[in-house]
Design an enzyme around this catalytic site. Structure first.
Site, PDB file in Angstrom:
ATOM      1  N   SER A 194      -5.706   8.928   4.053  1.00  0.00           N
ATOM      2  CA  SER A 194      -4.576   7.990   4.077  1.00  0.00           C
ATOM      3  C   SER A 194      -3.587   8.252   2.952  1.00  0.00           C
ATOM      4  CB  SER A 194      -5.093   6.544   3.992  1.00  0.00           C
ATOM      5  OG  SER A 194      -5.934   6.250   5.076  1.00  0.00           O
TER       6      SER A 194
ATOM      7  N   TYR B 124       0.839  -1.206   0.000  1.00  0.00           N
ATOM      8  CA  TYR B 124       0.000   0.000   0.000  1.00  0.00           C
ATOM      9  C   TYR B 124       0.871   1.252   0.000  1.00  0.00           C
ATOM     10  CZ  TYR B 124      -3.980   2.973   1.544  1.00  0.00           C
ATOM     11  OH  TYR B 124      -4.979   3.926   1.652  1.00  0.00           O
TER      12      TYR B 124
ATOM     13  N   ARG C 218      -1.969   8.246  -3.380  1.00  0.00           N
ATOM     14  CA  ARG C 218      -2.806   7.268  -2.689  1.00  0.00           C
ATOM     15  C   ARG C 218      -4.035   7.922  -2.061  1.00  0.00           C
ATOM     16  NH1 ARG C 218       0.481   4.410   1.886  1.00  0.00           N
ATOM     17  NH2 ARG C 218      -0.424   6.064   3.181  1.00  0.00           N
ATOM     18  N   ASP C 219      -5.115   7.153  -1.976  1.00  0.00           N
ATOM     19  CA  ASP C 219      -6.355   7.602  -1.340  1.00  0.00           C
ATOM     20  C   ASP C 219      -6.854   8.897  -1.979  1.00  0.00           C
ATOM     21  OD1 ASP C 219      -8.485   7.435   0.410  1.00  0.00           O
ATOM     22  OD2 ASP C 219      -7.448   8.411   2.061  1.00  0.00           O
TER      23      ASP C 219
ATOM     24  N   ASP D 292      -9.123   4.940  11.252  1.00  0.00           N
ATOM     25  CA  ASP D 292      -9.326   5.175   9.818  1.00  0.00           C
ATOM     26  C   ASP D 292      -9.006   6.610   9.433  1.00  0.00           C
ATOM     27  OD1 ASP D 292     -10.297   2.568   9.282  1.00  0.00           O
ATOM     28  OD2 ASP D 292     -12.263   3.139  10.030  1.00  0.00           O
TER      29      ASP D 292
ATOM     30  N   ASP E  88      -8.523  -0.007  -2.136  1.00  0.00           N
ATOM     31  CA  ASP E  88      -9.353   1.134  -2.589  1.00  0.00           C
ATOM     32  C   ASP E  88      -8.940   1.722  -3.937  1.00  0.00           C
ATOM     33  OD1 ASP E  88     -10.748   0.858  -0.251  1.00  0.00           O
ATOM     34  OD2 ASP E  88      -9.990   2.674   0.696  1.00  0.00           O
TER      35      ASP E  88
END
Length: 409
Positions: free
Chosen positions: A128, A116, A121-122, A362, A169
């Site tokens: 995140s 990850y 990212r995200d 989270d 995701d």
């Protein structure tokens, strides 16, 4: 493919041993066998260490039962998230510990990892974000400073089996969030990065699971064919990567197309494996729990020549129907769920797993617990962890200091 000592010496002298090693790394790909079957889910020391404060918190309240239940969680196999270049050292630690456990218990271990660290990212959640940016050569850094050493470490540990979840995701955002400019710009980066990881992580001791979001995201009727098409696109792209830059092949030796074992669903989410009762907000979806999502997605995967094998995260899915809408994803009221097992009552599902380490936030969002708000993503939230223990379904079996389920802490 096996070589005698004399053959290896000759190959080395000819300067082609390194190439043979590369070819061997993809020569013996996993057959259609559940990689979790007959193996112990390795419980890593990092998560066990985080939980020590939860044991102390319960003991401070004279709650010896829940403290003992936390000890059971400490012994439960969970995924290690490798989320940065610096975090690659966690793989070395995990391998050493798993080998020690395997030697001690004489039981084959399956080591569970999450890869990850994609650039950008995200792209839609914003909680995140990672260390890499596509604007700053992030994709090349990801490939050669993150994926390459990640793959090398796993291939060197042939005595262990690895289950790797690829970039949670990310492809879900590609499929459904093209209206978000940041996601639209990141889409090609995500696809190429994941394809590169698939190509590099081809080995007989590595089972790859592409992230397939969850039933409330990609399980709607209109999204199912789009999801399968996108997954197939990335796997096919991996074949192109393999034959160009991922693994040198100057002698043009024939090698199999890269493959994945299957798909991971509900990673870091809260959907039940089997909904009972069905949540009202799932009324119009064929994927109203994660088993139904696997069943709904299966024919579309098959039609795209993809394997219909699944692992399903139930680490925080023990408390059902605590949400008002399916879109609630951040620090939802929850409990530890079904323990990791291959007894899934489905030929599609390789294993129930605990992918998200329960207790790690989270993000700075979601519910408050005893008046306390959530910390930033990845940080430990003690009160939330205590809630997970209390709300666990099925209830956690206690483990006392004497190693039994009865006694004193």
């Amino acid at each position: 493919m096996k070589f005698t000592t004399a053959t290896l010496a000759a190959l080395s002298a000819a300067g082609v041993l390194a190439e043979v090693a590369n070819i061997e790394a993809i020569d013996a790909l996993p057959k259609d066998v559940n990689p979790f079957a007959g193996k112990n889910y390795f419980a890593n020391s990092y998560y066990a260490g985080e939980l020590e404060q939860t044991i102390k918190a319960f003991l401070a309240k004279n709650d010896t039962l829940n403290a003992a239940r936390v000890r059971t969680v400490q012994k439960t196999g969970t995924f290690v998230w490798v989320t940065s270049i610096a975090g690659l050292s966690n793989i070395n630690t995990t391998i050493a510990e798993a080998r020690a456990e395997q030697k001690k218990t004489k039981k084959k271990q399956i080591v569970e990892l999450v890869l990850y660290n994609l650039p950008d990212r995200d792209c839609s959640g914003g909680q995140s974000g990672g260390e890499l940016s596509s604007a700053n050569n992030g994709l090349e850094i990801y490939k050669h400073k993150f994926v390459d050493p990640y793959a090398a470490l796993l291939k060197q540990a042939r005595d262990l089996t690895f289950a790797v979840i690829l970039e949670p995701d990310s492809l879900g955002n590609v499929i459904t969030n093209q209206g978000v400019p940041f996601c639209q710009n990141a889409s090609a980066i995500y696809e190429e990065g994941i394809a590169y990881a698939i190509a590099k992580l081809q080995a007989s001791n590595i089972a790859l699971y592409m992230d397939a979001a969850h039933g409330g995201w990609l399980g709607w009727s209109d999204n199912l064919p789009l999801a399968a098409k996108e997954f197939a696109k990335v796997v096919n792209l991996a074949a192109t990567v393999l034959n160009t830059t991922a693994i040198p092949n100057p002698r043009n030796i024939s090698r199999p197309a890269p493959s994945i074992r299957g798909f991971a669903t509900d990673v870091s989410n809260f959907n039940p494996y089997i909904g009972n009762p069905r949540a009202n907000y799932t009324e119009w979806s064929p994927s109203w729990d994660e088993l139904h999502y696997a069943q709904a997605l299966e024919p579309f995967l098959t039609n795209n020549s993809l394997p219909a094998h699944f692992i399903i995260d139930q680490g925080r899915s023990g408390l059902q129907n605590s949400r008002q809408t399916w879109g609630e994803w951040c620090n939802v009221e929850a409990g530890y769920g079904i323990r990791p097992t291959t007894e899934t009552n489905s030929t599609l599902v390789d294993s129930i797993v605990w992918a998200k380490p329960g207790g790690e936030s989270d993000g700075a969002c979601g519910i408050t617990v005893e008046g306390e708000v959530a910390p930033n993503a990845g940080l430990w939230w003690e009160k939330y962890t205590e809630m997970l223990v209390k709300n666990a379904q099925p209830p956690l079996e206690p483990t006392y200091l004497n190693g039994t389920t009865k006694g004193k802490n």
